[in-house]
Design an enzyme around this catalytic site. Structure first.
Site, mmCIF file in Angstrom:
data_model
loop_
_atom_site.group_PDB
_atom_site.id
_atom_site.type_symbol
_atom_site.label_atom_id
_atom_site.label_comp_id
_atom_site.label_asym_id
_atom_site.label_seq_id
_atom_site.Cartn_x
_atom_site.Cartn_y
_atom_site.Cartn_z
ATOM 1 N N GLY A 190 0.875 -1.153 -0.007
ATOM 2 C CA GLY A 190 0.026 -0.008 -0.027
ATOM 3 C C GLY A 190 0.764 1.141 -0.031
ATOM 4 N N GLN A 232 3.358 9.922 1.077
ATOM 5 C CA GLN A 232 4.525 9.107 1.002
ATOM 6 C C GLN A 232 5.296 9.688 -0.595
ATOM 7 O OE1 GLN A 232 2.769 4.912 1.995
ATOM 8 N NE2 GLN A 232 4.920 4.886 2.771
ATOM 9 N N CYS A 237 6.502 -0.613 6.697
ATOM 10 C CA CYS A 237 6.261 0.500 5.753
ATOM 11 C C CYS A 237 7.210 0.770 4.875
ATOM 12 C CB CYS A 237 5.863 1.558 6.761
ATOM 13 S SG CYS A 237 5.361 3.234 5.899
ATOM 14 N N LEU A 238 6.884 1.243 3.584
ATOM 15 C CA LEU A 238 8.148 1.729 2.749
ATOM 16 C C LEU A 238 8.723 3.039 2.936
ATOM 17 C CD1 LEU A 238 6.080 0.894 -0.782
ATOM 18 C CD2 LEU A 238 7.898 -0.660 0.189
ATOM 19 N N HIS A 266 -3.566 1.238 8.383
ATOM 20 C CA HIS A 266 -1.997 1.879 8.031
ATOM 21 C C HIS A 266 -2.138 3.113 7.004
ATOM 22 C CE1 HIS A 266 2.402 1.203 7.554
ATOM 23 N NE2 HIS A 266 2.002 1.865 6.546
ATOM 24 N N GLU A 267 -2.856 3.022 5.832
ATOM 25 C CA GLU A 267 -2.773 4.185 4.759
ATOM 26 C C GLU A 267 -3.353 5.266 5.446
ATOM 27 O OE1 GLU A 267 -0.681 3.779 2.844
ATOM 28 O OE2 GLU A 267 -0.332 1.674 2.993
ATOM 29 N N HIS A 304 -1.374 7.387 7.574
ATOM 30 C CA HIS A 304 -0.546 8.151 6.994
ATOM 31 C C HIS A 304 -1.146 9.410 6.815
ATOM 32 C CE1 HIS A 304 3.189 6.123 6.173
ATOM 33 N NE2 HIS A 304 2.568 4.857 5.665
HETATM 34 ZN ZN ZN Z 1 3.337 3.121 5.198
#
Ligand code: ZN
Length: 171
Positions: free
Chosen positions: A46, A51, A95-96, A137-138, A141
Site C-alpha cells: 500500500g 509518501q 512501511c516503505l 495503516h494508509e 498516514h
Molecule cells: Zn506506510
C-alpha cells in the site's frame, strides 16, 4: 506514468495531516497512476500520497494482498473513512517509508470503509486480516501517523525474531 521517490522517515511531511481531495481532475488520475507504478517498483502492499510528497487524502492498497504473486490489482481510495470496525488483531507491519523496521501492531480485525474513486464516486470496501491492517495503516498516514507510533513489540527485520519493545524504536 512515472515512478516517484518515496519519502523516508525523518522527513517532517510524514507527520502532517493530508487534506481532502476536492478536484477530481486529470492531475489526480496522474497522481494515482504514478503511485501504482511506484508501489509496483517498491513491491509494497500500500502507498499513501503523502509518501510521495503530496498532502492529499489518497492511497492505493493491493486488493489481493498476496505475497509471491506477480498479479497486482489496486484499490484506489480517495478521501477514505472507516465506517465500521470489528474485533482486534495483533500482527506484523512494515512501511516503505521505514524500510529498516517491522513491528507488531494492534488493529481492528475487520474494517469497512467508504471512499471515492478518481472520478468522485463513492464506494464501500470491506477488509479483514492483512487488508484491514493495510486500510488502517494508509489512513494513519493521512493523519500523520506512522505504524512505528503503534508498535507494541518490535520484530527484527531479518530473522523475524521479536525483540524487546524499545530496542528498535526510533522516532
Ligand atoms: Zn506506510
Amino acid at each position: 506514468m512515472a515512478v516517484r521517490n518515496i519519502v523516508q522517515r525523518g522527513d517532517l511531511i510524514l507527520q502532517k495531516k493530508s487534506r481532502p481531495v476536492e478536484k477530481f481532475d486529470e492531475r489526480l488520475g496522474q497522481l494515482i497512476d504514478d503511485m501504482k507504478e511506484t508501489l509496483i517498483q517498491a513491491d509494497g502492499a500500500g502507498l499513501a500520497a503523502v509518501q510521495v510528497g503530496v498532502l492529499r487524502r489518497v492511497c492505493i492498497v493491493d486488493s489481493l494482498c498476496k505475497e509471491n504473486t506477480s498479479a497486482r490489482e489496486f484499490l484506489e481510495l480517495v478521501n477514505p473513512e472507516i465506517v465500521k470496525e470489528d474485533g482486534q488483531q495483533e500482527n506484523e507491519e512494515g512501511c516503505l517509508s521505514v524500510p529498516e523496521e517491522r513491528g507488531i501492531t494492534r488493529r481492528p480485525a475487520a474494517v469497512q470503509l467508504k471512499a471515492q474513486d478518481r472520478h468522485g464516486n463513492w464506494h464501500i470496501y470491506s477488509g479483514k486480516d492483512i487488508k484491514a491492517r493495510a486500510f488502517c495503516h494508509e489512513i494513519d498516514h493521512m493523519n500523520g501517523i506512522l505504524f512505528t507510533d503503534r508498535v507494541i513489540r518490535s520484530v527484527h527485520p531479518r530473522n523475524g525474531k521479536q525483540t524487546g519493545r524499545n530496542t528498535q524504536r526510533r522516532r
